[in-house]
Scaffold this motif. Structure first.
Motif, short mmCIF file in Angstrom:
data_model
loop_
_atom_site.label_atom_id
_atom_site.label_comp_id
_atom_site.label_asym_id
_atom_site.label_seq_id
_atom_site.Cartn_x
_atom_site.Cartn_y
_atom_site.Cartn_z
N LYS A 3 0.81 -1.22 0.00
CA LYS A 3 0.00 0.00 0.00
C LYS A 3 0.84 1.27 0.00
O LYS A 3 0.42 2.29 -0.53
N GLU A 4 2.00 1.22 0.61
CA GLU A 4 2.87 2.39 0.68
C GLU A 4 4.27 1.95 1.04
O GLU A 4 4.46 0.94 1.74
N VAL A 5 5.27 2.68 0.56
CA VAL A 5 6.65 2.41 0.91
C VAL A 5 7.30 3.75 1.26
O VAL A 5 7.16 4.73 0.52
N VAL A 6 7.98 3.77 2.37
CA VAL A 6 8.63 4.99 2.86
C VAL A 6 10.13 4.79 2.89
O VAL A 6 10.62 3.76 3.36
N SER A 7 10.87 5.74 2.37
CA SER A 7 12.33 5.68 2.42
C SER A 7 12.83 6.25 3.74
O SER A 7 12.28 7.24 4.25
N GLY A 8 13.87 5.62 4.29
CA GLY A 8 14.39 6.12 5.56
C GLY A 8 15.68 5.43 5.96
O GLY A 8 16.42 4.92 5.10
N TYR A 9 15.92 5.40 7.25
CA TYR A 9 17.18 4.89 7.78
C TYR A 9 16.90 3.96 8.95
O TYR A 9 16.02 4.21 9.78
N SER A 10 17.68 2.88 9.04
CA SER A 10 17.53 1.93 10.14
C SER A 10 18.79 1.09 10.26
O SER A 10 19.63 1.07 9.36
N GLY A 11 18.91 0.42 11.39
CA GLY A 11 20.05 -0.47 11.59
C GLY A 11 21.16 0.10 12.44
O GLY A 11 22.12 -0.59 12.77
N GLY A 12 21.04 1.40 12.81
CA GLY A 12 22.06 2.04 13.63
C GLY A 12 21.49 2.56 14.93
O GLY A 12 20.32 2.33 15.25
N LYS A 13 22.29 3.29 15.68
CA LYS A 13 21.87 3.82 16.97
C LYS A 13 21.66 5.33 16.98
O LYS A 13 21.09 5.89 17.91
N GLU A 14 22.14 6.01 15.95
CA GLU A 14 22.03 7.46 15.88
C GLU A 14 20.57 7.90 15.90
O GLU A 14 19.73 7.37 15.18
N GLN A 15 20.26 8.88 16.75
CA GLN A 15 18.90 9.40 16.83
C GLN A 15 18.70 10.48 15.77
O GLN A 15 19.58 11.31 15.52
N ASN A 16 17.54 10.47 15.13
CA ASN A 16 17.20 11.48 14.13
C ASN A 16 18.31 11.69 13.10
O ASN A 16 18.78 12.81 12.89
N PRO A 17 18.76 10.64 12.43
CA PRO A 17 19.84 10.79 11.46
C PRO A 17 19.41 11.60 10.24
O PRO A 17 18.24 11.59 9.86
N THR A 18 20.35 12.30 9.65
CA THR A 18 20.09 13.04 8.42
C THR A 18 20.73 12.29 7.25
O THR A 18 21.60 11.43 7.44
N TYR A 19 20.32 12.63 6.05
CA TYR A 19 20.87 11.98 4.87
C TYR A 19 22.38 12.21 4.78
O TYR A 19 23.13 11.29 4.44
N GLU A 20 22.81 13.43 5.10
CA GLU A 20 24.23 13.74 5.03
C GLU A 20 25.03 12.86 6.00
O GLU A 20 26.10 12.35 5.66
N GLN A 21 24.52 12.67 7.21
CA GLN A 21 25.21 11.84 8.19
C GLN A 21 25.30 10.39 7.72
O GLN A 21 26.34 9.75 7.81
N VAL A 22 24.19 9.87 7.21
CA VAL A 22 24.16 8.48 6.76
C VAL A 22 25.03 8.30 5.52
O VAL A 22 25.81 7.35 5.41
N ALA A 23 24.93 9.24 4.58
CA ALA A 23 25.66 9.13 3.32
C ALA A 23 27.17 9.16 3.53
O ALA A 23 27.92 8.53 2.78
N TYR A 24 27.63 9.88 4.54
CA TYR A 24 29.06 9.97 4.79
C TYR A 24 29.54 8.96 5.82
O TYR A 24 30.66 9.05 6.32
N GLY A 25 28.68 8.00 6.15
CA GLY A 25 29.08 6.94 7.06
C GLY A 25 29.25 7.37 8.50
O GLY A 25 30.03 6.77 9.24
N ARG A 26 28.55 8.41 8.90
CA ARG A 26 28.69 8.93 10.26
C ARG A 26 27.73 8.27 11.25
O ARG A 26 27.69 8.64 12.42
N THR A 27 26.94 7.33 10.77
CA THR A 27 26.02 6.59 11.65
C THR A 27 26.15 5.11 11.31
O THR A 27 26.82 4.73 10.36
#
Length: 227
Positions: free
Chosen positions: A73-97
């Protein structure tokens, strides 16, 4: 289990042709096969469905694949699998989480089962590449199957065992099997990115071909409008 009995009804190995090839624009590849329309559901309507969580490379690609599947019914893009709270795309993309790009899949279990979603997951990416999917490298692109309960965990492990027993891949499966904890929704501009940006260079060179390979091999799983 049906998931194992039906394993080879789908030619999974065909999906990974050119998986490691150099990315380049293909003038013959168009966005015509991307889902052209989408029904927007309210939060209340979404909550009537079950959820599943997967990570298998760029979430633009993964979102488009699961949204083409009937019962989803719906698919949402996001982040999971780490411990960082409220991660941003920049943080995830640069391997900071420790997070990976992931998707939250809302589905109707009366139309499609969790076991079939697991088939979609494994059949739409290469689970043998460590911290990489296609041209994308880094832990944020690793393969993860998240489970919310023991039944889901068993389905995932049984499916992997069947893939390995039947030597579907030439290399070991490196997919992580992780108990689901928290999903963080990505920034709004990432949502439905492939649908809204059909001529963006990465979408044309990587996302659309990946979606089209999936659709070619999983025809019986597709929504009518995506055939």
């Amino acid at each position: 289990m049906n998931i194992i009995r039906n394993l080879f009804l789908i030619p999974i190995t065909l999906l990974f042709i050119n998986c490691h090839a150099k990315v380049k624009s293909d003038t013959n590849t168009t966005a015509n096969n991307i889902v052209a329309k989408k029904t927007i559901l309210s939060s209340a309507e979404l909550q009537k469905n079950e959820t599943a969580y997967f990570a298998s490379g760029c979430f633009w690609c993964v979102e488009a694949i699961f949204e083409s599947v009937k019962g989803v019914k719906e698919v949402v893009s996001g982040y999971s699998g780490g411990k960082e709270q409220n991660p941003t795309y920049e943080q995830v993309a640069y391997g900071r989480t420790g997070h990976a790009e992931a998707v939250e899949v809302y589905y109707d279990p009366e139309v499609i089962s969790y076991s079939k979603l697991v088939q979609v997951f494994f059949g739409s990416h290469d689970p043998t590449t460590f911290n990489r999917q296609g041209p994308d490298r880094g832990a944020q692109y690793r393969s993860i199957a998240f489970y919310k309960n023991e039944e889901e965990e068993k389905i995932i492990r049984d499916y992997i065992a069947a893939l390995e027993e039947n030597m579907v891949y030439d290399a070991p499966i490196v997919t992580e099997i992780i108990a689901f904890d928290k999903f963080w929704k990505a920034e709004e501009y990432h949502q439905d990115f492939e649908r809204r940006n059909p001529n963006q260079s990465y979408v044309r060179a990587v996302s659309v071909p990946r979606l089209n390979r999936f659709k070619q091999n999983f025809k019986s799983f597709l929504k009518e409008e995506t055939h």
